[in-house]
Design a protein around this motif. Structure first.
Motif, mmCIF file in Angstrom:
data_model
loop_
_atom_site.group_PDB
_atom_site.id
_atom_site.type_symbol
_atom_site.label_atom_id
_atom_site.label_comp_id
_atom_site.label_asym_id
_atom_site.label_seq_id
_atom_site.Cartn_x
_atom_site.Cartn_y
_atom_site.Cartn_z
ATOM 1 N N THR A 19 0.807 -1.266 -0.081
ATOM 2 C CA THR A 19 -0.046 0.015 -0.070
ATOM 3 C C THR A 19 0.794 1.202 -0.053
ATOM 4 O O THR A 19 0.610 2.075 -0.855
ATOM 5 N N VAL A 20 1.706 1.288 0.973
ATOM 6 C CA VAL A 20 2.741 2.324 1.227
ATOM 7 C C VAL A 20 4.206 2.006 0.311
ATOM 8 O O VAL A 20 4.500 2.779 0.067
ATOM 9 N N SER A 21 4.395 0.761 0.878
ATOM 10 C CA SER A 21 5.370 0.218 0.486
ATOM 11 C C SER A 21 5.631 -1.023 -0.534
ATOM 12 O O SER A 21 4.637 -1.938 -0.147
ATOM 13 N N PRO A 22 6.260 -0.944 -1.418
ATOM 14 C CA PRO A 22 6.132 -2.363 -2.243
ATOM 15 C C PRO A 22 6.405 -3.459 -1.678
ATOM 16 O O PRO A 22 7.460 -3.572 -0.929
ATOM 17 N N GLY A 23 5.831 -4.792 -1.985
ATOM 18 C CA GLY A 23 6.390 -6.084 -1.498
ATOM 19 C C GLY A 23 6.185 -6.177 0.006
ATOM 20 O O GLY A 23 5.312 -5.512 0.543
ATOM 21 N N TYR A 24 7.172 -7.020 0.639
ATOM 22 C CA TYR A 24 6.696 -7.470 1.843
ATOM 23 C C TYR A 24 8.033 -6.938 2.707
ATOM 24 O O TYR A 24 9.246 -7.297 2.697
ATOM 25 N N SER A 25 7.639 -5.946 3.566
ATOM 26 C CA SER A 25 8.826 -5.187 4.664
ATOM 27 C C SER A 25 9.727 -6.398 5.491
ATOM 28 O O SER A 25 10.917 -6.351 5.411
ATOM 29 N N VAL A 26 9.027 -7.240 5.842
ATOM 30 C CA VAL A 26 9.523 -8.400 6.724
ATOM 31 C C VAL A 26 10.726 -9.175 6.061
ATOM 32 O O VAL A 26 11.487 -9.647 6.453
ATOM 33 N N ILE A 27 10.452 -9.509 4.540
ATOM 34 C CA ILE A 27 11.315 -9.909 3.558
ATOM 35 C C ILE A 27 12.534 -8.861 3.403
ATOM 36 O O ILE A 27 13.827 -9.449 3.618
ATOM 37 N N ARG A 28 12.273 -7.924 3.078
ATOM 38 C CA ARG A 28 13.574 -6.948 2.948
ATOM 39 C C ARG A 28 14.462 -6.737 4.240
ATOM 40 O O ARG A 28 15.664 -6.703 4.414
ATOM 41 N N TRP A 29 13.600 -6.596 5.346
ATOM 42 C CA TRP A 29 14.161 -6.447 6.761
ATOM 43 C C TRP A 29 15.141 -7.819 7.174
ATOM 44 O O TRP A 29 16.401 -7.343 7.766
ATOM 45 N N SER A 30 14.631 -8.654 6.846
ATOM 46 C CA SER A 30 15.241 -9.905 7.027
ATOM 47 C C SER A 30 16.444 -10.155 6.350
ATOM 48 O O SER A 30 17.370 -10.839 6.777
ATOM 49 N N GLU A 31 16.262 -9.847 5.083
ATOM 50 C CA GLU A 31 17.528 -9.855 4.191
ATOM 51 C C GLU A 31 18.706 -8.869 4.753
ATOM 52 O O GLU A 31 19.671 -9.238 4.640
ATOM 53 N N TYR A 32 18.139 -7.795 5.046
ATOM 54 C CA TYR A 32 19.289 -6.695 5.676
ATOM 55 C C TYR A 32 19.779 -7.442 7.008
ATOM 56 O O TYR A 32 21.031 -7.116 6.890
ATOM 57 N N LEU A 33 18.941 -8.077 7.801
ATOM 58 C CA LEU A 33 19.605 -8.596 9.015
ATOM 59 C C LEU A 33 20.667 -9.844 8.522
ATOM 60 O O LEU A 33 21.670 -9.860 9.230
ATOM 61 N N ALA A 34 20.144 -10.642 7.642
ATOM 62 C CA ALA A 34 21.211 -11.665 7.113
ATOM 63 C C ALA A 34 22.286 -11.008 6.579
ATOM 64 O O ALA A 34 23.106 -11.897 6.804
ATOM 65 N N ASP A 35 22.125 -10.100 5.799
ATOM 66 C CA ASP A 35 23.413 -9.347 5.262
ATOM 67 C C ASP A 35 24.495 -9.051 6.296
ATOM 68 O O ASP A 35 25.758 -9.014 6.339
ATOM 69 N N ARG A 36 23.898 -8.816 7.557
ATOM 70 C CA ARG A 36 24.958 -8.258 8.770
ATOM 71 C C ARG A 36 24.755 -9.210 9.666
ATOM 72 O O ARG A 36 25.442 -9.062 10.636
ATOM 73 N N ARG A 37 24.610 -10.608 9.350
ATOM 74 C CA ARG A 37 24.743 -11.645 10.347
ATOM 75 C C ARG A 37 24.081 -11.466 11.393
ATOM 76 O O ARG A 37 24.633 -12.279 12.562
ATOM 77 N N LEU A 38 22.959 -11.028 11.413
ATOM 78 C CA LEU A 38 22.200 -10.854 12.874
ATOM 79 C C LEU A 38 20.918 -11.821 12.399
ATOM 80 O O LEU A 38 20.482 -11.951 13.463
ATOM 81 N N LEU A 39 20.754 -12.583 11.493
ATOM 82 C CA LEU A 39 19.870 -13.328 11.073
ATOM 83 C C LEU A 39 20.317 -14.353 10.239
ATOM 84 O O LEU A 39 21.248 -14.378 9.445
ATOM 85 N N SER A 68 4.009 -16.440 8.287
ATOM 86 C CA SER A 68 5.301 -15.600 8.291
ATOM 87 C C SER A 68 5.748 -14.855 9.575
ATOM 88 O O SER A 68 6.949 -15.001 10.000
ATOM 89 N N ALA A 69 4.636 -14.672 10.363
ATOM 90 C CA ALA A 69 5.084 -13.723 11.666
ATOM 91 C C ALA A 69 5.713 -14.926 12.565
ATOM 92 O O ALA A 69 6.661 -14.456 13.330
ATOM 93 N N ALA A 70 5.145 -16.134 12.826
ATOM 94 C CA ALA A 70 5.865 -17.306 13.411
ATOM 95 C C ALA A 70 7.282 -17.618 12.751
ATOM 96 O O ALA A 70 8.060 -17.662 13.874
ATOM 97 N N VAL A 71 7.430 -17.771 11.799
ATOM 98 C CA VAL A 71 8.767 -18.035 11.286
ATOM 99 C C VAL A 71 9.624 -16.764 11.459
ATOM 100 O O VAL A 71 10.951 -17.082 11.945
ATOM 101 N N TYR A 72 9.285 -15.612 11.125
ATOM 102 C CA TYR A 72 10.166 -14.242 11.420
ATOM 103 C C TYR A 72 10.680 -14.218 12.864
ATOM 104 O O TYR A 72 11.421 -13.913 13.411
ATOM 105 N N ALA A 73 9.536 -14.661 13.875
ATOM 106 C CA ALA A 73 9.801 -14.550 15.362
ATOM 107 C C ALA A 73 10.833 -15.464 15.643
ATOM 108 O O ALA A 73 11.723 -15.012 16.657
ATOM 109 N N ASP A 74 10.736 -16.605 15.283
ATOM 110 C CA ASP A 74 11.727 -17.778 15.425
ATOM 111 C C ASP A 74 13.105 -17.176 14.919
ATOM 112 O O ASP A 74 14.054 -17.526 15.689
ATOM 113 N N SER A 75 13.179 -16.642 13.757
ATOM 114 C CA SER A 75 14.399 -16.180 13.327
ATOM 115 C C SER A 75 15.008 -15.156 14.276
ATOM 116 O O SER A 75 16.452 -15.018 14.029
ATOM 117 N N MET A 76 14.361 -14.388 14.883
ATOM 118 C CA MET A 76 14.733 -13.246 15.622
ATOM 119 C C MET A 76 15.351 -13.706 17.112
ATOM 120 O O MET A 76 15.813 -13.090 17.888
#
Length: 192
Positions: A19-39, A68-76
């Protein structure tokens, strides 16, 4: 980041993803965290697969929001809130360029016309909180993860407004007595 109910206010309800942002923020955010070895990369792959399954018609939107919320929560799990907040601040600096071009203008327009902006979304609250600070949004309610006493995420979902029933309850609680001037969304779960 909800401060007070919007009683006696004129309110615009906004979804975030699609709506305000294309795609899924949780994916982009998780990619960002994985790139920084936080996920872990394996957790990112699990999360991506959930969205692939949804896009292939294997699950409903509500199932996507819950799974997706459960998987994201587990990954964090185990990540400290302070680390996540610092990463979210950096993430939004670059991710803001991906918002639809009308979005910053819309936020400003609503503010200038005394319409409170309330974002209710299944996007991670830690990311929405940063966007709220950046664009002076009046309130955000996103996917909240539970934390332990040491402020580390414990792998569980605290609140998921991406699920229709939770979104409806949030609107009822925070907008009782308000005048809803507009609602913006891209799925049936975004109806006011």
């Amino acid at each position: 980041m909800l401060g007070r109910p919007f009683q006696n206010s004129v309110v615009a309800l906004l979804d975030w993803d699609g709506t305000v942002s294309p795609g899924y923020s949780v994916i982009r955010w998780s990619e960002y965290l994985a790139d920084r070895r936080l996920l872990d990369d394996r957790d990112l792959a699990r999360l991506r697969q959930v969205f692939v399954d949804y896009e292939q018609g294997s699950m409903s939107y509500n199932d996507l929001a819950a799974t997706s919320a459960a998987v994201y929560a587990d990954s964090m799990r185990g990540l400290h809130l302070n680390e996540a907040e610092a990463a979210a601040h950096e993430f939004v600096q670059s991710d803001a360029q991906r918002l639809y071009k009308f979005s910053p203008w819309l936020f400003q327009y609503l503010r200038e016309h005394d319409v409170a902006t309330l974002v209710i979304s299944g996007a991670p609250d830690i990311v929405l909180n940063e966007y709220s600070r950046r664009y002076s949004l009046d309130g955000t309610c996103g996917l909240q993860l539970r934390r332990d006493k040491a402020d580390r995420f414990d792998g569980m979902v605290e609140k998921n407004p991406g699920v229709l029933e939770v979104k409806e309850a949030t609107i009822d609680t925070w907008c009782r007595g308000a005048s809803i001037a507009a609602a913006f969304g891209n799925t049936v779960a975004d109806l006011p």
